[in-house]
Structure formats: C-alpha cells, structure tokens
Scaffold this motif. Structure first.
Motif, PDB file in Angstrom:
ATOM      1  N   ILE A   1       0.850  -1.204   0.000  1.00 16.81           N
ATOM      2  CA  ILE A   1       0.000   0.000   0.000  1.00 16.81           C
ATOM      3  C   ILE A   1       0.879   1.245   0.000  1.00 16.81           C
ATOM      4  N   GLY A   2       1.955   1.219   0.760  1.00 16.01           N
ATOM      5  CA  GLY A   2       2.877   2.355   0.787  1.00 16.01           C
ATOM      6  C   GLY A   2       3.521   2.598  -0.563  1.00 16.01           C
ATOM      7  N   VAL A   3       3.912   1.529  -1.243  1.00 16.97           N
ATOM      8  CA  VAL A   3       4.498   1.673  -2.585  1.00 16.97           C
ATOM      9  C   VAL A   3       3.484   2.294  -3.531  1.00 16.97           C
ATOM     10  N   LEU A   4       2.236   1.822  -3.469  1.00 17.52           N
ATOM     11  CA  LEU A   4       1.191   2.375  -4.342  1.00 17.52           C
ATOM     12  C   LEU A   4       0.910   3.841  -4.022  1.00 17.52           C
ATOM     13  N   LEU A   5       0.923   4.192  -2.738  1.00 21.07           N
ATOM     14  CA  LEU A   5       0.723   5.600  -2.369  1.00 21.07           C
ATOM     15  C   LEU A   5       1.846   6.473  -2.926  1.00 21.07           C
ATOM     16  N   VAL A   6       3.089   5.985  -2.813  1.00 21.53           N
ATOM     17  CA  VAL A   6       4.223   6.755  -3.338  1.00 21.53           C
ATOM     18  C   VAL A   6       4.101   6.907  -4.846  1.00 21.53           C
ATOM     19  N   ARG A   7       3.839   5.820  -5.539  1.00 24.89           N
ATOM     20  CA  ARG A   7       3.740   5.888  -7.006  1.00 24.89           C
ATOM     21  C   ARG A   7       2.610   6.792  -7.463  1.00 24.89           C
ATOM     22  N   ASN A   8       1.415   6.557  -6.908  1.00 24.76           N
ATOM     23  CA  ASN A   8       0.234   7.239  -7.427  1.00 24.76           C
ATOM     24  C   ASN A   8       0.005   8.625  -6.845  1.00 24.76           C
ATOM     25  N   VAL A   9       0.344   8.824  -5.603  1.00 25.51           N
ATOM     26  CA  VAL A   9       0.086  10.124  -4.981  1.00 25.51           C
ATOM     27  C   VAL A   9       1.299  11.033  -5.092  1.00 25.51           C
ATOM     28  N   MET A  10       2.500  10.480  -4.966  1.00 24.97           N
ATOM     29  CA  MET A  10       3.693  11.316  -4.992  1.00 24.97           C
ATOM     30  C   MET A  10       4.272  11.434  -6.406  1.00 24.97           C
ATOM     31  N   ASN A  11       4.668  10.324  -6.982  1.00 22.75           N
ATOM     32  CA  ASN A  11       5.393  10.372  -8.254  1.00 22.75           C
ATOM     33  C   ASN A  11       4.531  10.858  -9.412  1.00 22.75           C
ATOM     34  N   TYR A  12       3.266  10.452  -9.461  1.00 25.37           N
ATOM     35  CA  TYR A  12       2.410  10.832 -10.587  1.00 25.37           C
ATOM     36  C   TYR A  12       1.743  12.184 -10.402  1.00 25.37           C
ATOM     37  N   SER A  13       2.008  12.847  -9.293  1.00 22.96           N
ATOM     38  CA  SER A  13       1.405  14.167  -9.112  1.00 22.96           C
ATOM     39  C   SER A  13       2.469  15.236  -8.912  1.00 22.96           C
ATOM     40  N   PHE A  14       2.777  15.614  -7.674  1.00 23.82           N
ATOM     41  CA  PHE A  14       3.619  16.775  -7.410  1.00 23.82           C
ATOM     42  C   PHE A  14       4.993  16.450  -6.843  1.00 23.82           C
ATOM     43  N   GLY A  15       5.388  15.188  -6.827  1.00 22.65           N
ATOM     44  CA  GLY A  15       6.712  14.826  -6.332  1.00 22.65           C
ATOM     45  C   GLY A  15       6.845  15.085  -4.843  1.00 22.65           C
ATOM     46  N   LEU A  16       8.013  15.565  -4.435  1.00 26.74           N
ATOM     47  CA  LEU A  16       8.270  15.826  -3.015  1.00 26.74           C
ATOM     48  C   LEU A  16       7.312  16.863  -2.428  1.00 26.74           C
ATOM     49  N   ALA A  17       6.801  17.732  -3.281  1.00 20.88           N
ATOM     50  CA  ALA A  17       5.863  18.761  -2.808  1.00 20.88           C
ATOM     51  C   ALA A  17       4.563  18.152  -2.300  1.00 20.88           C
TER      52      ALA A  17
ATOM     53  N   TRP B   1       4.687  25.433  -6.526  1.00 20.17           N
ATOM     54  CA  TRP B   1       6.018  26.020  -6.686  1.00 20.17           C
ATOM     55  C   TRP B   1       7.108  24.982  -6.479  1.00 20.17           C
ATOM     56  N   PHE B   2       7.019  24.213  -5.387  1.00 23.83           N
ATOM     57  CA  PHE B   2       8.046  23.207  -5.113  1.00 23.83           C
ATOM     58  C   PHE B   2       8.052  22.110  -6.169  1.00 23.83           C
ATOM     59  N   SER B   3       6.900  21.829  -6.757  1.00 31.64           N
ATOM     60  CA  SER B   3       6.839  20.822  -7.808  1.00 31.64           C
ATOM     61  C   SER B   3       7.635  21.272  -9.030  1.00 31.64           C
ATOM     62  N   VAL B   4       7.421  22.507  -9.458  1.00 30.62           N
ATOM     63  CA  VAL B   4       8.135  23.023 -10.629  1.00 30.62           C
ATOM     64  C   VAL B   4       9.618  23.211 -10.317  1.00 30.62           C
ATOM     65  N   ALA B   5       9.928  23.781  -9.150  1.00 32.53           N
ATOM     66  CA  ALA B   5      11.333  23.973  -8.770  1.00 32.53           C
ATOM     67  C   ALA B   5      12.041  22.630  -8.614  1.00 32.53           C
ATOM     68  N   GLY B   6      11.361  21.645  -8.053  1.00 30.11           N
ATOM     69  CA  GLY B   6      11.948  20.314  -7.910  1.00 30.11           C
ATOM     70  C   GLY B   6      12.215  19.666  -9.256  1.00 30.11           C
ATOM     71  N   ALA B   7      11.291  19.845 -10.194  1.00 25.80           N
ATOM     72  CA  ALA B   7      11.498  19.299 -11.540  1.00 25.80           C
ATOM     73  C   ALA B   7      12.699  19.960 -12.204  1.00 25.80           C
ATOM     74  N   MET B   8      12.865  21.256 -11.980  1.00 22.73           N
ATOM     75  CA  MET B   8      14.013  21.950 -12.558  1.00 22.73           C
ATOM     76  C   MET B   8      15.314  21.434 -11.950  1.00 22.73           C
ATOM     77  N   LEU B   9      15.343  21.295 -10.636  1.00 24.66           N
ATOM     78  CA  LEU B   9      16.543  20.757  -9.983  1.00 24.66           C
ATOM     79  C   LEU B   9      16.872  19.361 -10.502  1.00 24.66           C
ATOM     80  N   GLN B  10      15.850  18.546 -10.611  1.00 23.10           N
ATOM     81  CA  GLN B  10      16.082  17.177 -11.063  1.00 23.10           C
ATOM     82  C   GLN B  10      16.551  17.148 -12.514  1.00 23.10           C
ATOM     83  N   GLN B  11      15.967  17.978 -13.356  1.00 26.35           N
ATOM     84  CA  GLN B  11      16.325  17.971 -14.768  1.00 26.35           C
ATOM     85  C   GLN B  11      17.763  18.417 -14.994  1.00 26.35           C
TER      86      GLN B  11
END
Length: 184
Positions: free
Chosen positions: A60-76, A112-122
């Motif tokens: 369940i934790g893996v699914l929450l990370v994938r679907n709620v975190m990774n597929y949406s706003f990341g660390l934000a 904001w953190f989602s876009v800034a995080g994507a920039m840092l990662q890229q």
C-alpha cells in the motif's frame, strides 16, 4: 443528581470525529509511506503486487508513493498530509484555523516546489537512476511548458520571482530586505 447527568453525544458529532480521525490516519499513512520512500525506494522501484515491499507500509505504501507522490507533485506532495491534518483539526474544532489560508498556502507551495523540484532534477540529477521524483509529473509538464513558452532563462526567472513574491506576501520585511540589498 442534576450535576451528574451528561448529555448524549449527537450523531453529527460522532460523524465529525470519525471523519477527522480518518483524515488524520490517512495523513499519517501518507507521511509514513512518503518518508519510507527515501530509505526503501530503490528496493521498491520494480515492485509488483504480490511481492514483498520494503516500504514501511508494505505494498500500500508503494502504491501511495507511485500514485500520490510520483504521478502528481513529487516531493511537494508532503504538503497534502499537512493540509489533511489541518482540515481534520478544523472539522474537530481544535484550535482556530483559517482553512482557506492553509489551502491557498499549501496549494501555492505544492505547485512552486513541484516546478522547482522538476528543474533541480532535470539539470542536476540523473533521471535514469533516481527513485525520488522531485517534481512529479506536474512539475515535469509545467517546467516543459515554461521552457517551451519563455525559454530556460525565463523559467528560472519565473521560479525565482514567484518565490520572492510569495515570501513578500508572507512578510512585509522581505521587501525591506530586498530594498536594503539593492541599495548596498
């Protein structure tokens, strides 16, 4: 005899406490699974249903990370459980909470953190081996949109200026600090 009598709790009050409790439990589950991803994400990267998951909340934790975190706003996405806890407190009438202010602040910070995080990662991290998606899909698509419309320099300035504007919104002292810095 009159002093010992307690009024029964209404069904509406029980319902409020049930909803508040569920929100808090869900928020804590999100926080646990998101935090676990920092430590167990590599092991869970290729997890399939039926396998043993390393996440502290299991599959369940893996699914929450994938679907709620990774597929949406990341660390934000960490702002989501924070808002859910505040919402639960509002429902339970714990403290004086201005829900709309919490919502606006959490929403702005998430975006904001989602876009800034994507920039840092890229620009600073290799995407092929990373488990933590800093900006999530939202950040990736929003950053791509900004770069396509105003270029990389424009995207960087947009992120910096929006951060300064938000900090200025939080505190008028920010404006004084910027003015003193420009005068020096």
């Amino acid at each position: 005899l009159d002093g010992d009598y307690e009024e029964p709790v209404s069904k509406a009050e029980i319902g409020k406490w049930a909803i508040g409790g569920i929100l808090i439990i869900f928020a804590v589950a999100l926080l646990i699974s998101f935090t676990s991803n920092f430590f167990t994400g590599v092991e869970d990267q290729n997890w399939q249903w039926g396998d043993n998951a390393a996440n502290w909340l299991g599959g369940i934790g893996v699914l929450l990370v994938r679907n709620v975190m990774n597929y949406s706003f990341g660390l934000a996405t960490f702002f989501l459980p924070i808002f859910l806890i505040v919402l639960a407190f509002k429902i339970l009438k714990i403290g004086r909470i201005r829900l709309w202010k919490w919502f606006i602040n959490c929403a702005l910070l998430t975006i904001w953190f989602s876009v800034a995080g994507a920039m840092l990662q890229q620009f600073f991290f290799d995407d092929s081996h990373t488990v933590i998606v800093m900006g999530g899909m939202h950040g990736k698509y929003a950053l791509d949109f900004l770069i396509n419309k105003i270029g990389i320099v424009g995207a960087i300035f947009t992120i910096i200026i929006s951060a300064i504007a938000y900090i200025g919104y939080l505190s008028g002292e920010t404006i004084n600090f910027i003015q003193r810095g420009l005068e020096a």
